[in-house]
Write a protein that holds these residues in place. Sequence first.
Motif, short mmCIF file in Angstrom:
data_model
loop_
_atom_site.label_atom_id
_atom_site.label_comp_id
_atom_site.label_asym_id
_atom_site.label_seq_id
_atom_site.Cartn_x
_atom_site.Cartn_y
_atom_site.Cartn_z
N ASP A 92 0.83 -1.21 0.00
CA ASP A 92 0.00 0.00 0.00
C ASP A 92 0.87 1.26 0.00
O ASP A 92 0.61 2.21 -0.74
CB ASP A 92 -0.91 0.03 1.23
CG ASP A 92 -2.03 -1.00 1.13
OD1 ASP A 92 -2.14 -1.65 0.07
OD2 ASP A 92 -2.77 -1.16 2.12
N GLU A 95 2.26 1.90 -3.28
CA GLU A 95 1.22 2.36 -4.21
C GLU A 95 0.93 3.85 -4.02
O GLU A 95 0.79 4.59 -5.00
CB GLU A 95 -0.05 1.53 -4.00
CG GLU A 95 -1.07 1.72 -5.10
CD GLU A 95 -2.29 0.81 -4.95
OE1 GLU A 95 -2.21 -0.20 -4.21
OE2 GLU A 95 -3.31 1.13 -5.56
N PHE A 96 0.88 4.30 -2.77
CA PHE A 96 0.64 5.73 -2.51
C PHE A 96 1.78 6.56 -3.10
O PHE A 96 1.56 7.59 -3.74
CB PHE A 96 0.56 6.04 -1.00
CG PHE A 96 -0.49 5.26 -0.25
CD1 PHE A 96 -1.63 4.79 -0.91
CD2 PHE A 96 -0.35 5.00 1.10
CE1 PHE A 96 -2.59 4.06 -0.21
CE2 PHE A 96 -1.31 4.27 1.79
CZ PHE A 96 -2.43 3.80 1.14
N LEU A 99 1.60 6.74 -6.88
CA LEU A 99 0.51 7.60 -7.35
C LEU A 99 0.90 9.07 -7.22
O LEU A 99 0.67 9.87 -8.14
CB LEU A 99 -0.78 7.31 -6.56
CG LEU A 99 -2.00 8.11 -6.99
CD1 LEU A 99 -2.35 7.90 -8.46
CD2 LEU A 99 -3.21 7.76 -6.12
N VAL A 100 1.53 9.44 -6.11
CA VAL A 100 1.96 10.84 -5.93
C VAL A 100 3.04 11.18 -6.95
O VAL A 100 2.97 12.21 -7.64
CB VAL A 100 2.47 11.09 -4.49
CG1 VAL A 100 3.01 12.52 -4.36
CG2 VAL A 100 1.38 10.84 -3.47
N SER A 103 1.55 11.39 -10.44
CA SER A 103 0.64 12.54 -10.57
C SER A 103 1.45 13.83 -10.65
O SER A 103 1.11 14.75 -11.41
CB SER A 103 -0.31 12.61 -9.38
OG SER A 103 -1.03 11.42 -9.25
N LEU A 104 2.53 13.91 -9.87
CA LEU A 104 3.40 15.08 -9.96
C LEU A 104 3.99 15.20 -11.36
O LEU A 104 4.00 16.27 -11.96
CB LEU A 104 4.55 14.97 -8.94
CG LEU A 104 4.23 15.31 -7.49
CD1 LEU A 104 5.40 14.95 -6.59
CD2 LEU A 104 3.90 16.79 -7.35
N ILE A 125 11.51 14.59 -1.83
CA ILE A 125 10.61 15.70 -2.19
C ILE A 125 9.20 15.18 -2.47
O ILE A 125 8.21 15.79 -2.09
CB ILE A 125 11.19 16.50 -3.38
CG1 ILE A 125 12.33 17.37 -2.84
CG2 ILE A 125 10.11 17.36 -4.05
CD1 ILE A 125 12.93 18.34 -3.79
N ASN A 128 7.76 14.60 0.92
CA ASN A 128 7.41 15.88 1.57
C ASN A 128 6.19 16.50 0.92
O ASN A 128 5.33 17.06 1.61
CB ASN A 128 8.59 16.85 1.49
CG ASN A 128 9.68 16.51 2.49
OD1 ASN A 128 9.46 15.72 3.41
ND2 ASN A 128 10.85 17.08 2.32
N TYR A 129 6.11 16.40 -0.39
CA TYR A 129 4.95 16.96 -1.09
C TYR A 129 3.68 16.28 -0.58
O TYR A 129 2.69 16.93 -0.24
CB TYR A 129 5.08 16.78 -2.60
CG TYR A 129 3.95 17.46 -3.36
CD1 TYR A 129 4.10 18.74 -3.88
CD2 TYR A 129 2.71 16.83 -3.51
CE1 TYR A 129 3.06 19.38 -4.52
CE2 TYR A 129 1.66 17.47 -4.14
CZ TYR A 129 1.84 18.74 -4.66
OH TYR A 129 0.79 19.37 -5.29
N ILE A 134 -0.78 17.56 0.58
CA ILE A 134 -2.05 16.87 0.30
C ILE A 134 -2.85 16.73 1.58
O ILE A 134 -2.37 16.16 2.58
CB ILE A 134 -1.80 15.48 -0.34
CG1 ILE A 134 -0.99 15.64 -1.64
CG2 ILE A 134 -3.13 14.78 -0.63
CD1 ILE A 134 -0.65 14.34 -2.34
N ASN A 136 -5.34 15.54 4.32
CA ASN A 136 -5.69 14.21 4.84
C ASN A 136 -4.58 13.17 4.75
O ASN A 136 -4.81 12.02 5.10
CB ASN A 136 -6.95 13.65 4.16
CG ASN A 136 -8.16 14.51 4.43
OD1 ASN A 136 -8.25 15.11 5.50
ND2 ASN A 136 -9.05 14.59 3.47
N ILE A 137 -3.41 13.55 4.25
CA ILE A 137 -2.27 12.61 4.31
C ILE A 137 -1.48 13.03 5.55
O ILE A 137 -0.80 14.05 5.55
CB ILE A 137 -1.38 12.70 3.04
CG1 ILE A 137 -2.21 12.47 1.78
CG2 ILE A 137 -0.20 11.74 3.13
CD1 ILE A 137 -2.71 11.07 1.57
N TYR A 139 0.97 11.48 7.88
CA TYR A 139 1.95 10.56 8.46
C TYR A 139 2.95 11.33 9.31
O TYR A 139 3.36 12.43 8.92
CB TYR A 139 2.70 9.83 7.35
CG TYR A 139 1.84 8.89 6.55
CD1 TYR A 139 1.34 7.72 7.12
CD2 TYR A 139 1.53 9.17 5.22
CE1 TYR A 139 0.55 6.86 6.38
CE2 TYR A 139 0.74 8.31 4.48
CZ TYR A 139 0.26 7.16 5.06
OH TYR A 139 -0.52 6.30 4.33
#
Lengths: 190, 102
Positions: A92, A95-96, A99-100, A103-104, A125, A128-129, A134, A136-137, A139
Amino acid sequence: MIAYHGTSKESGEKIKRENSYKFSCGDNQWLGTGAYFFIDSIYSESPIEDAKCWAQLEAYDKDTKSYTYNEYSVIKNFIEGQLDIWDLSSEDGAEFFLLVKNSLAEKIYTNSVQKKLKKGPSDGIVINYAIEKIKNICYNIVKNNVYIQLTKVERLKRVRYCQPNCTALAVRDTSLVKIKDICEEGTCYE
Amino acid sequence: MNKEDILQAIKDHFNSVTPEEVINSLEELGCEFEDVKSYVIPYPHPLVSGEVAFVASGVSESIKMPGMNICGVTARESIVLGEPVKNYCSDDKTYDQLLDAA
């Protein structure tokens, strides 16, 4: 969770005295902003040894060919509290990250953008982005199995393996770190 | 948050931000960007013939033309390059050389 931090003896004493860590920042940080630790895992023979080797090797400045400090410390810590861990070694977590990252890339390589990258975003980076930009992210720790040059030979000969040789944590909220003690000290010249 | 919520949060974020906002954020985080330089080659051009494609500047897509590869063609009557021509010419012609030949 028990985690080890390797540094100079002087910094080790300061961390112990002030009971707090300073963040490592900048785009070279593999896991983004945070205080960095080694932990036990299947990839590591000993996280204490990893922290020791890291501290010893970081003492040597390749440019000036001299040691920036002569003695190292390894600090033992407990990481406790509400741990929200982004584990990049999990399916997971990976995968996150992907995706980031993708998408960047879609956004910055689009035709309408009149700017181009001089230097691509590093893993740090991207992390950190995700955490800082984002909603609701949320961590407070990033974890991954990584390969780090932990021997003189690997650094001097620029040997770099793909297989991880340790597991590292970047703790973004240092209130989660309970400093136990300096568990090992020595010289950097072994 | 569960996995699906996190994936959705990431998708929602990128659906709501513009490329410029993303670039600003990345610059804040330490990424370095530079402005895309545009070069214009007069067209028609003796070294550029064949079909002219329409590709936005600054994009590393190349189109093949007789004798050369050019990236970032945008205009109908002129060729606007998003990068210095010398990086993309298959025959190593620099931008100045292309202008000279025009």
